[in-house]
Design a protein around this motif. Structure first.
Motif, PDB file in Angstrom:
ATOM      1  N   ASP A   1     -75.976 -28.609   0.281  1.00  0.00           N
ATOM      2  CA  ASP A   1     -76.482 -29.628  -0.668  1.00  0.00           C
ATOM      3  C   ASP A   1     -77.567 -30.458   0.014  1.00  0.00           C
ATOM      4  OD1 ASP A   1     -74.653 -28.768  -2.531  1.00  0.00           O
ATOM      5  OD2 ASP A   1     -73.316 -30.509  -2.374  1.00  0.00           O
ATOM      6  N   TYR A   2     -77.300 -30.814   1.286  1.00  0.00           N
ATOM      7  CA  TYR A   2     -78.263 -31.607   2.048  1.00  0.00           C
ATOM      8  C   TYR A   2     -79.588 -30.845   2.172  1.00  0.00           C
ATOM      9  CZ  TYR A   2     -80.533 -34.003   5.903  1.00  0.00           C
ATOM     10  OH  TYR A   2     -81.460 -34.658   6.675  1.00  0.00           O
ATOM     11  N   LEU A   3     -79.473 -29.544   2.515  1.00  0.00           N
ATOM     12  CA  LEU A   3     -80.700 -28.755   2.675  1.00  0.00           C
ATOM     13  C   LEU A   3     -81.486 -28.712   1.365  1.00  0.00           C
ATOM     14  CD1 LEU A   3     -82.428 -26.902   4.544  1.00  0.00           C
ATOM     15  CD2 LEU A   3     -81.246 -24.982   3.472  1.00  0.00           C
ATOM     16  N   ALA A   4     -80.775 -28.483   0.255  1.00  0.00           N
ATOM     17  CA  ALA A   4     -81.466 -28.413  -1.036  1.00  0.00           C
ATOM     18  C   ALA A   4     -82.174 -29.742  -1.335  1.00  0.00           C
ATOM     19  CB  ALA A   4     -80.474 -28.062  -2.132  1.00  0.00           C
ATOM     20  N   ASP A   5     -81.527 -30.850  -1.035  1.00  0.00           N
ATOM     21  CA  ASP A   5     -82.120 -32.173  -1.299  1.00  0.00           C
ATOM     22  C   ASP A   5     -83.347 -32.442  -0.427  1.00  0.00           C
ATOM     23  OD1 ASP A   5     -80.216 -32.687  -3.166  1.00  0.00           O
ATOM     24  OD2 ASP A   5     -78.953 -33.953  -1.867  1.00  0.00           O
ATOM     25  N   HIS A   6     -83.360 -31.865   0.785  1.00  0.00           N
ATOM     26  CA  HIS A   6     -84.410 -32.221   1.757  1.00  0.00           C
ATOM     27  C   HIS A   6     -85.349 -31.074   2.105  1.00  0.00           C
ATOM     28  CE1 HIS A   6     -82.821 -36.228   2.583  1.00  0.00           C
ATOM     29  NE2 HIS A   6     -81.634 -35.673   2.402  1.00  0.00           N
ATOM     30  N   LEU A   7     -85.185 -29.933   1.448  1.00  0.00           N
ATOM     31  CA  LEU A   7     -85.972 -28.759   1.847  1.00  0.00           C
ATOM     32  C   LEU A   7     -87.477 -29.048   1.894  1.00  0.00           C
ATOM     33  CD1 LEU A   7     -85.921 -25.812   2.637  1.00  0.00           C
ATOM     34  CD2 LEU A   7     -85.895 -25.187   0.215  1.00  0.00           C
ATOM     35  N   HIS A   8     -87.978 -29.784   0.905  1.00  0.00           N
ATOM     36  CA  HIS A   8     -89.431 -30.048   0.858  1.00  0.00           C
ATOM     37  C   HIS A   8     -89.906 -30.861   2.068  1.00  0.00           C
ATOM     38  CE1 HIS A   8     -87.444 -33.506  -0.948  1.00  0.00           C
ATOM     39  NE2 HIS A   8     -88.524 -34.226  -0.699  1.00  0.00           N
ATOM     40  N   GLU A   9     -88.967 -31.518   2.777  1.00  0.00           N
ATOM     41  CA  GLU A   9     -89.329 -32.336   3.943  1.00  0.00           C
ATOM     42  C   GLU A   9     -89.317 -31.550   5.249  1.00  0.00           C
ATOM     43  OE1 GLU A   9     -87.062 -36.155   3.967  1.00  0.00           O
ATOM     44  OE2 GLU A   9     -86.336 -35.404   2.042  1.00  0.00           O
ATOM     45  N   VAL A  10     -88.769 -30.341   5.222  1.00  0.00           N
ATOM     46  CA  VAL A  10     -88.724 -29.525   6.454  1.00  0.00           C
ATOM     47  C   VAL A  10     -90.166 -29.088   6.766  1.00  0.00           C
ATOM     48  CG1 VAL A  10     -87.730 -27.496   7.564  1.00  0.00           C
ATOM     49  CG2 VAL A  10     -86.389 -28.748   5.863  1.00  0.00           C
ATOM     50  N   PRO A  11     -90.637 -29.324   8.008  1.00  0.00           N
ATOM     51  CA  PRO A  11     -92.077 -29.171   8.291  1.00  0.00           C
ATOM     52  C   PRO A  11     -92.651 -27.757   8.193  1.00  0.00           C
ATOM     53  CG  PRO A  11     -90.853 -29.759  10.296  1.00  0.00           C
ATOM     54  CD  PRO A  11     -89.910 -29.912   9.144  1.00  0.00           C
ATOM     55  N   VAL A  12     -91.809 -26.733   8.423  1.00  0.00           N
ATOM     56  CA  VAL A  12     -92.339 -25.353   8.425  1.00  0.00           C
ATOM     57  C   VAL A  12     -91.387 -24.427   7.674  1.00  0.00           C
ATOM     58  CG1 VAL A  12     -93.047 -23.398   9.878  1.00  0.00           C
ATOM     59  CG2 VAL A  12     -93.379 -25.734  10.720  1.00  0.00           C
ATOM     60  N   TYR A  13     -91.951 -23.536   6.871  1.00  0.00           N
ATOM     61  CA  TYR A  13     -91.168 -22.435   6.305  1.00  0.00           C
ATOM     62  C   TYR A  13     -91.720 -21.137   6.872  1.00  0.00           C
ATOM     63  CZ  TYR A  13     -90.105 -25.619   2.297  1.00  0.00           C
ATOM     64  OH  TYR A  13     -89.740 -26.649   1.486  1.00  0.00           O
ATOM     65  N   LEU A  14     -90.830 -20.253   7.263  1.00  0.00           N
ATOM     66  CA  LEU A  14     -91.219 -18.910   7.684  1.00  0.00           C
ATOM     67  C   LEU A  14     -90.766 -17.946   6.591  1.00  0.00           C
ATOM     68  CD1 LEU A  14     -92.168 -17.157  10.270  1.00  0.00           C
ATOM     69  CD2 LEU A  14     -89.743 -16.637  10.433  1.00  0.00           C
ATOM     70  N   ILE A  15     -91.709 -17.207   6.035  1.00  0.00           N
ATOM     71  CA  ILE A  15     -91.346 -16.234   4.997  1.00  0.00           C
ATOM     72  C   ILE A  15     -91.665 -14.825   5.512  1.00  0.00           C
ATOM     73  CG2 ILE A  15     -91.761 -15.473   2.613  1.00  0.00           C
ATOM     74  CD1 ILE A  15     -92.122 -18.359   1.870  1.00  0.00           C
TER      75      ILE A  15
END
Ligand SMILES: Cc1cc2nc3c(=O)[nH]c(=O)nc-3n(C[C@H](O)[C@H](O)[C@H](O)COP(=O)(O)O)c2cc1C
Length: 212
Positions: A104-118
């Motif tokens: 739940d925490y990750l879903a709430d804050h995902l946009h704040e995580v500085p990098v996404y690796l796809i």
């Protein structure tokens, strides 16, 4: 940097799904990402042909748009029976409650995580062995996550945005018909670097010697 202080076994046994301990306030140095990417590239590839790669996303607007896709699916998943604690066996409910709290925490804050690796790979043809496709991208991705751990970075494997993969492809300019996304790995420095060995079922339950 921690890279020379952790043994291979420590890295392998303490690379956890990090959600609440992702440092959302600290940018990740490109140099660190390049080191992890170069190590990831050493992973095996089916047919010895590297048909895979990574899209690294740091742009805030793109992260926000991708996080929205993730959350759309996450919220729906949490209303399903498999997305609730009460349907799990009693012995697993406490663990599951912790995992849901963390997710739940990750879903709430995902946009704040500085990098996404796809991680991305050529979309398999109808007659192509699916194991060859997944088997060529997953080792490289896990290598990235292990290299990240050795450098004080935290990661977590996520897949929920893939329900809206085509929309994500449009956000990132990925040619959807040809290139398939395999996951979305949030990457950030960790808050503290002490991570424990994960609880796992007894080895005897999952290992079959000589026959099933
Ligand atoms: C294929 C796969 C898909 C996953 N998808 C998600 C996801 O969408 N969201 C999430 O928060 N965690 C996701 N996870 C993370 C798992 O929940 C996590 O690996 C598991 O809880 C074990 O955590 P641990 O390594 O800290 O013990 C996924 C893991 C895998 C391997």
């Amino acid at each position: 940097m921690m890279v020379h202080t952790m043994t291979a076994d420590e890295v392998l046994s303490t690379t956890r799904a990090v959600r609440k301990r992702l440092d959302l306030t600290r940018p990740v140095e490109r140099e660190l990402l390049l080191e992890c990417l170069a190590l990831a590239q050493q992973a095996p590839t089916g047919g010895n042909r590297q048909g895979w790669g990574f899209v690294v996303v740091t742009d805030p607007a793109k992260r926000l748009a991708l996080a929205e896709l993730y959350c759309r699916e996450y919220r729906r998943y949490r209303t399903e029976p498999r997305g609730t604690v009460s349907t799990a066996p009693t012995a697993q409910q406490a663990t599951l409650a912790r995992v849901f709290d963390s997710s739940d925490y990750l879903a709430d804050h995902l946009h704040e995580v500085p990098v996404y690796l796809i991680p991305v790979i050529r979309r398999p043809m109808a007659n192509q062995l699916i194991a060859g496709t997944w088997g060529s991208i997953l080792p490289a991705t896990w290598s990235f996550m292990l290299a990240a751990r050795a450098r004080g970075l935290g990661t977590v494997w996520t897949t929920l945005h893939l329900v809206h993969e085509e929309e994500a492809a449009a956000i990132l300019g990925i040619p959807y018909a040809e290139i398939m996304q395999a996951a979305l790995i949030p990457v950030a420095h960790t808050i503290g670097t002490d991570f424990k060995v994960g609880a796992r079922m007894p080895l005897d339950d999952i290992v079959h010697w000589e026959q099933w």
